[in-house]
Write an enzyme that holds these catalytic residues in place. Structure first.
Site, mmCIF file in Angstrom:
data_model
loop_
_atom_site.group_PDB
_atom_site.id
_atom_site.type_symbol
_atom_site.label_atom_id
_atom_site.label_comp_id
_atom_site.label_asym_id
_atom_site.label_seq_id
_atom_site.Cartn_x
_atom_site.Cartn_y
_atom_site.Cartn_z
ATOM 1 N N TYR A 146 49.972 38.481 57.643
ATOM 2 C CA TYR A 146 48.907 37.280 57.405
ATOM 3 C C TYR A 146 48.491 36.788 58.724
ATOM 4 O O TYR A 146 48.837 36.876 59.677
ATOM 5 C CB TYR A 146 50.120 36.273 56.560
ATOM 6 N N SER A 189 50.252 34.380 42.860
ATOM 7 C CA SER A 189 49.042 34.085 42.440
ATOM 8 C C SER A 189 49.348 33.473 40.725
ATOM 9 O O SER A 189 48.559 33.919 39.629
ATOM 10 C CB SER A 189 48.248 35.326 42.133
ATOM 11 N N LEU A 216 48.230 30.963 39.724
ATOM 12 C CA LEU A 216 46.882 30.278 39.284
ATOM 13 C C LEU A 216 45.722 31.386 39.447
ATOM 14 O O LEU A 216 44.461 31.371 39.099
ATOM 15 C CB LEU A 216 46.234 29.197 39.988
ATOM 16 N N GLY A 217 46.129 32.699 39.285
ATOM 17 C CA GLY A 217 45.203 33.962 39.634
ATOM 18 C C GLY A 217 44.191 33.712 40.544
ATOM 19 O O GLY A 217 42.946 33.845 40.266
ATOM 20 N N GLY A 277 43.444 31.026 42.074
ATOM 21 C CA GLY A 277 42.479 29.806 41.788
ATOM 22 C C GLY A 277 41.705 30.070 40.653
ATOM 23 O O GLY A 277 41.280 28.964 40.161
ATOM 24 N N LEU A 293 42.223 30.376 37.542
ATOM 25 C CA LEU A 293 42.933 29.764 36.258
ATOM 26 C C LEU A 293 42.827 28.083 36.331
ATOM 27 O O LEU A 293 42.983 27.261 35.569
ATOM 28 C CB LEU A 293 44.332 29.822 36.001
ATOM 29 N N GLY A 295 40.010 27.117 36.932
ATOM 30 C CA GLY A 295 38.536 26.689 36.333
ATOM 31 C C GLY A 295 37.610 26.481 37.014
ATOM 32 O O GLY A 295 36.344 26.420 36.882
ATOM 33 N N LYS A 296 37.707 26.640 38.423
ATOM 34 C CA LYS A 296 36.755 26.240 39.561
ATOM 35 C C LYS A 296 35.674 27.428 39.471
ATOM 36 O O LYS A 296 34.534 26.857 40.001
ATOM 37 C CB LYS A 296 37.353 25.921 40.971
#
Length: 416
Positions: A112, A297, A299-300, A302, A304, A306-307
């Site tokens: 990272y 992840s 939120l996949g 980000g 999920l 919806g953005k």
């Protein structure tokens, strides 16, 4: 004592995705530098505003990680943006807020920040290490990862053409990580991805033609045992692993009397379920191998939230999937966007934000130990933590029934 939240969350749904429009990426691929601290990733122009009803606020829960003695929060703070999208000061602010609000574990990696680049490699650990100077070490659970087989990341070692998960690579990785992190032990050391060939980062099926010789499970475990006996590492785990891999490590540990893996860090969310649910859930069950899931992840990437449904929105333009071309591209090239829109509509139907739906779903899975959330702004971090604490626990049966209806028709839409 639980208190009632006095706020509700609003989310805007772009009507471009109220009807279907079909539209697979890994951590290595990108060419673009990141922007400064991002904010408001989930705001976007819209035609309809959706407000989640206030819910009773709860406290974070803590769970035992596999058969270790680590009791970790149901949220793990992901740090892969530290040093690329986040400055050192921003990283410290996010760490402070997370640990002040009950999170007790962070997840890093020797590679990272992401995207992986020689020029920035190690910054994440350095930022964590400088923060640790002001923290009681026994109150912070540090999870980090050593890289698996790689022909592209040899810069991680002093003298290597190919990265392997053998004794020399493991020791060098740990010694460098300890120095960067400013600590004398790692609580949880994970293999970031296997030494052997496996389908990775959006690939769904195993290609027999890509099989290659690999470092035996026993040899890897013996190297870890040395570091554990020396006090440098407390527990070990795997990441991006398969049922074969988990069972191979567990069997080798049992037969040879070596340290057993206690965790698996794999991708899991509403759009990526089958890899874990088909058989890993049985393998990792407490009555079988007893390996705790740390889901990355949730939120996949980000998605999920919806953005990314409105490609022209400011939030989408500033989002990681657009800042770094090729990163998690599976969420953009497949029909994942179409299915994401379905989940956004489902959230609206039940008075939830997309973030509450996605994180509430991951939180409530019976096999979940902790969900890894990353944030590039304080606003994001607060929203994610609040989603765990204010979303009804567990999600109502009618919500789960609607999720199942979408899943039955659209299983894992983000596969390549």
């Amino acid at each position: 004592m639980a208190s009632l939240s006095t706020t509700s969350s609003c989310y805007a749904v772009p009507d471009a995705f109220l009807s279907s429009s079909r539209t697979s990426g890994d951590i290595f691929s990108t060419t673009r530098r990141a922007s400064p601290l991002l904010s408001n990733r989930r705001s976007s122009p819209a035609r309809m505003a959706v407000c989640a009803r206030p819910a009773q606020r709860t406290s974070l829960q803590y769970k035992k990680l596999g058969d270790s003695d680590l009791h970790i929060s149901e949220i793990t703070l992901g740090t892969m943006t530290f040093g690329e999208q986040n400055t050192e000061q921003e990283a410290h602010e996010l760490l402070n807020y997370a640990f002040e609000h009950g999170i007790n574990i962070l997840d890093s990696a020797e590679s990272y920040p992401i995207p992986m680049r020689k020029e920035t490699q190690g910054r994440t650990d350095l930022y964590i290490g400088s923060w640790l100077k002001s923290q009681p070490r026994d109150k912070v659970i540090i999870a980090t990862k050593l890289s698996g087989y790689s022909e592209r990341s040899s810069y991680l070692r002093d003298n290597a053409k190919v990265l392997r998960v053998d004794a020399a690579n493991i020791r060098e990785s740990v010694e460098k990580s300890l120095k960067r992190l400013n600590t004398d032990y790692i609580d949880l050391l994970q293999i970031h991805w296997p030494d052997r060939y496996v389908a990775l980062f959006g690939e769904f099926t195993f290609d027999p033609a890509k099989w290659r010789p690999s470092v035996p499970f026993v040899e890897q475990l013996r190297a870890f045992e040395e570091l554990i006996n020396e006090g440098n590492v407390r527990y070990i785990g795997v990441s991006n692993e398969t049922s074969y891999g988990v069972m191979g490590f567990v069997h080798a540990a049992k037969v040879e009397g070596l340290p057993k893996i206690v965790s698996i860090q794999n991708n899991y969310n509403l759009l990526t379920r089958c890899h874990f649910e088909v058989d890993l859930v049985e393998v990792c069950h407490p009555n079988n191998c007893n390996v705790g899931l740390l889901a990355y992840s949730p939120l996949g990437g980000g998605n999920l939230s919806g953005k990314y449904l409105d490609d022209n929105s400011e939030a989408a333009r500033k989002g990681r999937l657009n800042l770094f071309p090729g990163f998690m591209e599976r969420y953009k090239k497949s029909y994942a966007k179409e299915v994401t829109a379905m989940y956004v509509e489902l959230a609206k139907k039940h008075g939830l934000t997309p973030v509450q739906l996605a994180l509430g779903f991951a939180r409530d899975r019976p096999f979940m130990t902790s969900s890894i959330i990353g944030a590039t702004s304080m606003e994001q971090l607060k929203e994610d933590i609040d989603a765990f604490l204010t979303t009804e626990r567990p999600l109502p049966s009618e919500v789960m029934q609607d999720i199942d209806q979408i899943f039955k028709r659209h299983k894992d839409p983000a596969i390549d």
